[in-house]
Design a protein around this motif. Structure first.
Motif, short mmCIF file in Angstrom:
data_model
loop_
_atom_site.label_atom_id
_atom_site.label_comp_id
_atom_site.label_asym_id
_atom_site.label_seq_id
_atom_site.Cartn_x
_atom_site.Cartn_y
_atom_site.Cartn_z
N UNK B 1 -95.15 49.27 70.48
CA UNK B 1 -96.56 49.19 70.83
C UNK B 1 -97.38 48.70 69.63
N UNK B 5 -100.66 46.04 68.80
CA UNK B 5 -101.94 46.71 68.62
C UNK B 5 -102.54 46.32 67.27
N UNK B 25 -104.92 52.93 56.90
CA UNK B 25 -105.12 52.08 58.06
C UNK B 25 -104.60 52.76 59.31
N UNK B 26 -105.05 52.31 60.47
CA UNK B 26 -104.56 52.81 61.76
C UNK B 26 -104.36 51.62 62.71
N UNK B 27 -103.53 51.86 63.72
CA UNK B 27 -103.42 50.91 64.82
C UNK B 27 -104.31 51.37 65.96
N UNK B 28 -105.05 50.46 66.59
CA UNK B 28 -105.86 50.82 67.75
C UNK B 28 -106.23 49.55 68.50
N UNK B 30 -109.06 48.86 70.11
CA UNK B 30 -110.41 48.37 69.88
C UNK B 30 -111.13 49.30 68.90
N UNK B 32 -113.65 51.46 69.11
CA UNK B 32 -113.91 52.86 69.45
C UNK B 32 -112.66 53.70 69.28
N UNK B 33 -111.53 53.18 69.74
CA UNK B 33 -110.27 53.94 69.59
C UNK B 33 -109.84 53.99 68.13
N UNK B 35 -111.88 54.27 65.60
CA UNK B 35 -112.66 55.37 65.01
C UNK B 35 -112.02 56.72 65.33
N UNK B 36 -111.62 56.88 66.62
CA UNK B 36 -110.98 58.14 67.00
C UNK B 36 -109.68 58.36 66.25
N UNK B 37 -108.88 57.30 66.15
CA UNK B 37 -107.60 57.44 65.45
C UNK B 37 -107.84 57.78 63.99
N UNK B 39 -110.39 59.35 62.76
CA UNK B 39 -110.82 60.75 62.73
C UNK B 39 -109.61 61.67 62.80
N UNK B 40 -108.69 61.34 63.71
CA UNK B 40 -107.56 62.23 63.93
C UNK B 40 -106.55 62.19 62.79
N UNK B 41 -106.39 61.02 62.20
CA UNK B 41 -105.35 60.88 61.18
C UNK B 41 -105.87 61.27 59.79
#
Lengths: 257, 94
Positions: B1, B5, B25-28, B30, B32-33, B35-37, B39-41
């Motif tokens: 995935x 992404x 860094x994060x994978x998402x 878009x 909005x997601x 930002x959430x990722x 926040x969570x990570x």
């Protein structure tokens, strides 16, 4: 350590256990994703949400244990009850399935939990009101997280839409139970402890309809009423969940960290 | 995935008055997601008051092979550091 059979609980205590059991069982289900989520970011996100739910469950069980007396602790409720003494809604014990199932289950539940916590912030039970105030902030994030995924999967690829359709068909019948009232709940509402689900359902519908609307997925009719959880009649899935969750205490009764 | 992404760079501001700092860094799919990722990570232990996410491909980076011409000329110019001033005793935070 023997099985804890709960008989003749007050409406107040029963209500606390229903709330706590929803939180614990959903938290445990989400924790099953640890190490298995579709991507690292979601692995951590689902674990965070699981810990929010398990934290709320602990606070509620501790409060219930104080009211209960008899030297009970939070662990007695979690590890010493059999399926018939668990009072969670059937929705939260449904298996994780694929990621779409988990997201649909989470949105159906969190859209209920958020207005529920908001209503409970003015409960006559001040400890419950304090737990509600803390949980409300967490629930706001849960709605946002599940809602954003709901829209993206529903409005994503043919594959993601097909999986969402299947998840909604599987879980929608379990939505109605969240809003049931029985004599126990009516007594707890009367005492000012509990929130009236009749006032929560329209707020739940607003959240759910907005998510369906934005995702382009067709909104089903009123949620079905697969029911029984609040009186201890569960689907076959809860037994397997408890067998895993309670294994250590069943194998080594009274074992501590 | 994650092969499909997009990647996002995450910047967190830990306290008011501080700058946002790059944390990872994060994978998402878009913003909005992402930002959430983020926040969570990256804010699980109370690290953040504010999050920025930026598409990684929006960042233009210097070429490591150019480091001699870009950075070497600065190393011999000590006079650019403000280290030749006497600070009065009454100045506490400098």
């Amino acid at each position: 350590m023997t099985t804890l059979a709960l008989k003749g609980l007050s409406p107040h205590l029963t209500y606390l256990l229903r709330l706590a059991d929803d939180q614990l069982i959903l938290g445990h289900r989400l924790s099953e994703w640890a190490g298995h989520a579709p991507m690292l970011e979601e692995d951590i996100a689902l674990a965070n949400i699981a810990l929010d739910h398990i934290g709320a469950a602990r606070a509620l069980y501790q409060h219930a244990a104080t009211l209960h007396g008899d030297g009970l602790t939070e662990d007695d409720y979690a590890y010493r009850r059999d399926t018939r003494d668990y009072l969670n809604a059937l929705l939260v014990e449904r298996p994780n399935g694929d990621f779409a199932h988990t997201i649909v289950r989470q949105l159906l539940y969190s859209a209920f939990a958020l207005p529920l916590w908001q209503a409970l912030m003015t409960s006559s039970d001040t400890t419950l009101a304090a737990i509600a105030e803390k949980s409300e902030k967490e629930a706001r994030y849960h709605v946002r997280h599940a809602g954003d995924w709901f829209v993206r999967l529903g409005d994503g690829t043919g594959e993601s839409k097909a999986r969402m359709d299947a998840a909604i068909a599987a879980l929608w019948p379990y939505g109605g139970e969240l809003f049931e009232t029985d004599a126990t709940l009516a007594a707890a509402i009367e005492a000012g402890v509990a929130a009236d689900p009749a006032a929560i359902e329209p707020l739940w519908r607003d959240t759910i309809e907005a998510a369906f609307d934005e995702s382009g997925l067709p909104l089903p009719d009123r949620p079905g009423r697969q029911t029984g959880g609040r009186s201890g009649r569960h689907t076959e899935h809860l037994g397997f969940l408890l067998a895993e969750m309670q294994h250590l205490q069943r194998a080594y009764p009274g074992q501590r960290w | 995935m994650s092969g499909l992404t997009p990647l996002w760079e995450v910047f967190i501001r830990t306290r008011n008055g501080m700058a946002h700092r790059h944390v990872g860094s994060v994978h998402a799919a878009d913003a909005a997601l992402a930002l959430q990722a983020a926040r969570d990570v990256y804010t699980r232990r109370g690290e953040g008051l504010s999050i920025w996410v930026v598409p990684s491909n929006a960042i233009t980076a210097s070429d490591p092979a150019d480091k001699d011409e870009l950075f070497e000329p600065a190393t011999s110019k000590a006079y650019r550091h403000p280290s030749f001033y006497d600070i009065p005793d009454d100045i506490e935070n400098m």
